[in-house]
Design a protein around this motif. Sequence first.
Motif, PDB file in Angstrom:
ATOM      1  N   UNK A  61       1.173  -1.436   0.062  1.00  0.00           N
ATOM      2  CA  UNK A  61      -0.166  -0.437   0.209  1.00  0.00           C
ATOM      3  C   UNK A  61       0.371   1.010  -0.038  1.00  0.00           C
ATOM      4  N   UNK A  62       2.025   1.759   0.477  1.00  0.00           N
ATOM      5  CA  UNK A  62       2.851   2.102   1.208  1.00  0.00           C
ATOM      6  C   UNK A  62       3.591   3.070  -0.370  1.00  0.00           C
ATOM      7  N   UNK A  63       4.105   1.351  -1.396  1.00  0.00           N
ATOM      8  CA  UNK A  63       4.375   1.674  -2.360  1.00  0.00           C
ATOM      9  C   UNK A  63       3.234   2.174  -3.538  1.00  0.00           C
ATOM     10  N   UNK A  64       2.411   1.788  -3.890  1.00  0.00           N
ATOM     11  CA  UNK A  64       1.679   2.563  -4.242  1.00  0.00           C
ATOM     12  C   UNK A  64       1.429   4.134  -4.056  1.00  0.00           C
ATOM     13  N   UNK A  65       1.702   3.862  -3.028  1.00  0.00           N
ATOM     14  CA  UNK A  65       0.738   5.494  -2.795  1.00  0.00           C
ATOM     15  C   UNK A  65       2.219   6.736  -3.230  1.00  0.00           C
ATOM     16  N   UNK A  66       3.566   6.600  -2.808  1.00  0.00           N
ATOM     17  CA  UNK A  66       4.636   6.508  -3.243  1.00  0.00           C
ATOM     18  C   UNK A  66       4.726   6.356  -4.657  1.00  0.00           C
ATOM     19  N   UNK A  67       4.739   5.685  -5.839  1.00  0.00           N
ATOM     20  CA  UNK A  67       4.523   5.002  -6.621  1.00  0.00           C
ATOM     21  C   UNK A  67       3.895   6.309  -7.524  1.00  0.00           C
ATOM     22  N   UNK A  68       2.284   7.179  -6.972  1.00  0.00           N
ATOM     23  CA  UNK A  68       1.694   8.149  -7.105  1.00  0.00           C
ATOM     24  C   UNK A  68       1.668   9.193  -7.537  1.00  0.00           C
ATOM     25  N   UNK A  69       2.372   9.638  -6.060  1.00  0.00           N
ATOM     26  CA  UNK A  69       3.168  10.686  -6.039  1.00  0.00           C
ATOM     27  C   UNK A  69       3.955  11.174  -6.690  1.00  0.00           C
ATOM     28  N   UNK A  70       5.341  10.188  -7.152  1.00  0.00           N
ATOM     29  CA  UNK A  70       5.949  10.313  -7.955  1.00  0.00           C
ATOM     30  C   UNK A  70       5.507  10.456  -9.368  1.00  0.00           C
ATOM     31  N   UNK A  71       4.098   9.885 -10.186  1.00  0.00           N
ATOM     32  CA  UNK A  71       4.588  10.484 -11.355  1.00  0.00           C
ATOM     33  C   UNK A  71       3.837  11.770 -10.731  1.00  0.00           C
ATOM     34  N   UNK A  72       3.336  12.531 -10.111  1.00  0.00           N
ATOM     35  CA  UNK A  72       2.868  13.666 -10.322  1.00  0.00           C
ATOM     36  C   UNK A  72       4.151  14.287 -10.110  1.00  0.00           C
ATOM     37  N   UNK A  73       4.975  14.160  -9.608  1.00  0.00           N
ATOM     38  CA  UNK A  73       5.914  15.260  -9.764  1.00  0.00           C
ATOM     39  C   UNK A  73       6.611  15.250 -10.987  1.00  0.00           C
ATOM     40  N   UNK A  74       6.799  14.482 -12.556  1.00  0.00           N
ATOM     41  CA  UNK A  74       7.318  14.556 -13.624  1.00  0.00           C
ATOM     42  C   UNK A  74       6.655  15.691 -14.336  1.00  0.00           C
ATOM     43  N   UNK A  75       7.285  15.714 -15.496  1.00  0.00           N
ATOM     44  CA  UNK A  75       6.999  16.680 -15.991  1.00  0.00           C
ATOM     45  C   UNK A  75       6.648  16.178 -17.265  1.00  0.00           C
ATOM     46  N   UNK A  76       5.737  16.751 -17.961  1.00  0.00           N
ATOM     47  CA  UNK A  76       5.441  16.576 -19.967  1.00  0.00           C
ATOM     48  C   UNK A  76       6.412  16.601 -20.994  1.00  0.00           C
ATOM     49  N   UNK A  77       6.933  15.930 -21.783  1.00  0.00           N
ATOM     50  CA  UNK A  77       7.914  15.760 -22.577  1.00  0.00           C
ATOM     51  C   UNK A  77       6.980  15.630 -24.224  1.00  0.00           C
ATOM     52  N   UNK A  79       8.320  14.063 -28.059  1.00  0.00           N
ATOM     53  CA  UNK A  79       8.662  13.313 -28.810  1.00  0.00           C
ATOM     54  C   UNK A  79       9.660  13.730 -29.769  1.00  0.00           C
ATOM     55  N   UNK A  80      10.006  12.961 -29.896  1.00  0.00           N
ATOM     56  CA  UNK A  80      11.366  12.486 -30.737  1.00  0.00           C
ATOM     57  C   UNK A  80      10.925  12.319 -32.512  1.00  0.00           C
ATOM     58  N   UNK A  81       9.751  12.180 -32.366  1.00  0.00           N
ATOM     59  CA  UNK A  81       9.637  11.390 -33.558  1.00  0.00           C
ATOM     60  C   UNK A  81       8.539  12.843 -34.330  1.00  0.00           C
ATOM     61  N   UNK A  82       6.978  13.299 -33.805  1.00  0.00           N
ATOM     62  CA  UNK A  82       6.858  14.055 -34.617  1.00  0.00           C
ATOM     63  C   UNK A  82       6.101  14.930 -34.045  1.00  0.00           C
ATOM     64  N   UNK A  83       7.476  15.414 -32.521  1.00  0.00           N
ATOM     65  CA  UNK A  83       7.603  16.596 -31.491  1.00  0.00           C
ATOM     66  C   UNK A  83       5.565  17.407 -30.875  1.00  0.00           C
ATOM     67  N   UNK A  84       5.006  15.992 -31.104  1.00  0.00           N
ATOM     68  CA  UNK A  84       4.105  16.446 -30.450  1.00  0.00           C
ATOM     69  C   UNK A  84       4.462  16.056 -28.830  1.00  0.00           C
ATOM     70  N   UNK A  85       3.698  17.398 -27.907  1.00  0.00           N
ATOM     71  CA  UNK A  85       3.865  17.068 -26.674  1.00  0.00           C
ATOM     72  C   UNK A  85       2.781  15.810 -25.984  1.00  0.00           C
ATOM     73  N   UNK A  86       3.378  14.752 -24.953  1.00  0.00           N
ATOM     74  CA  UNK A  86       2.608  14.547 -23.722  1.00  0.00           C
ATOM     75  C   UNK A  86       2.653  14.832 -22.487  1.00  0.00           C
ATOM     76  N   UNK A  87       1.313  13.694 -22.021  1.00  0.00           N
ATOM     77  CA  UNK A  87       1.568  14.325 -20.515  1.00  0.00           C
ATOM     78  C   UNK A  87       2.547  13.984 -20.069  1.00  0.00           C
ATOM     79  N   UNK A  88       2.533  13.715 -18.820  1.00  0.00           N
ATOM     80  CA  UNK A  88       4.622  12.930 -18.180  1.00  0.00           C
ATOM     81  C   UNK A  88       4.253  11.309 -17.951  1.00  0.00           C
ATOM     82  N   UNK A  89       2.187  11.842 -17.879  1.00  0.00           N
ATOM     83  CA  UNK A  89       1.903   9.824 -17.166  1.00  0.00           C
ATOM     84  C   UNK A  89       2.274   9.595 -18.388  1.00  0.00           C
ATOM     85  N   UNK A  90       2.555   9.617 -19.593  1.00  0.00           N
ATOM     86  CA  UNK A  90       2.250   8.954 -20.612  1.00  0.00           C
ATOM     87  C   UNK A  90       3.980   8.563 -20.925  1.00  0.00           C
TER      88      UNK A  90
END
Length: 101
Positions: A61-77, A79-90
């Motif tokens: 359970x602690x790991x599940x919470x930590x993983x969800x908080x980790x993805x919340x701190x990620x930044x959008x990226x 794509x190197x191929x089509x230059x489309x902006x993607x949400x950090x969760x993708x």
Amino acid sequence: MKMVYSHENLFLVTNAKNIIESTGIETFLKNEFAQGAVGEASAFDCWPEIWVLDDNDYDKAKSAIEASQKSANMVDWICNKCLEKNDASFEICWQCSEEQG
């Protein structure tokens, strides 16, 4: 039973409860309506809490919470191929299916 998560914001606690339960772990929400007692009791004692029913599920359970908080701190990226902006969760570009690189 062990307490896994607590926060003053009931919305965040409920969201964390849903994340934990999505892994198949049974939980109990304590102090869901206790915030009205603030003043009579310590504010920290009135925060909503998530408890796991089986102590063996605590680490998962602690790991599940930590993983969800980790993805919340990620930044959008971008794509190197089509230059489309993607949400950090993708991990794969939603436009062209290229993996994040």
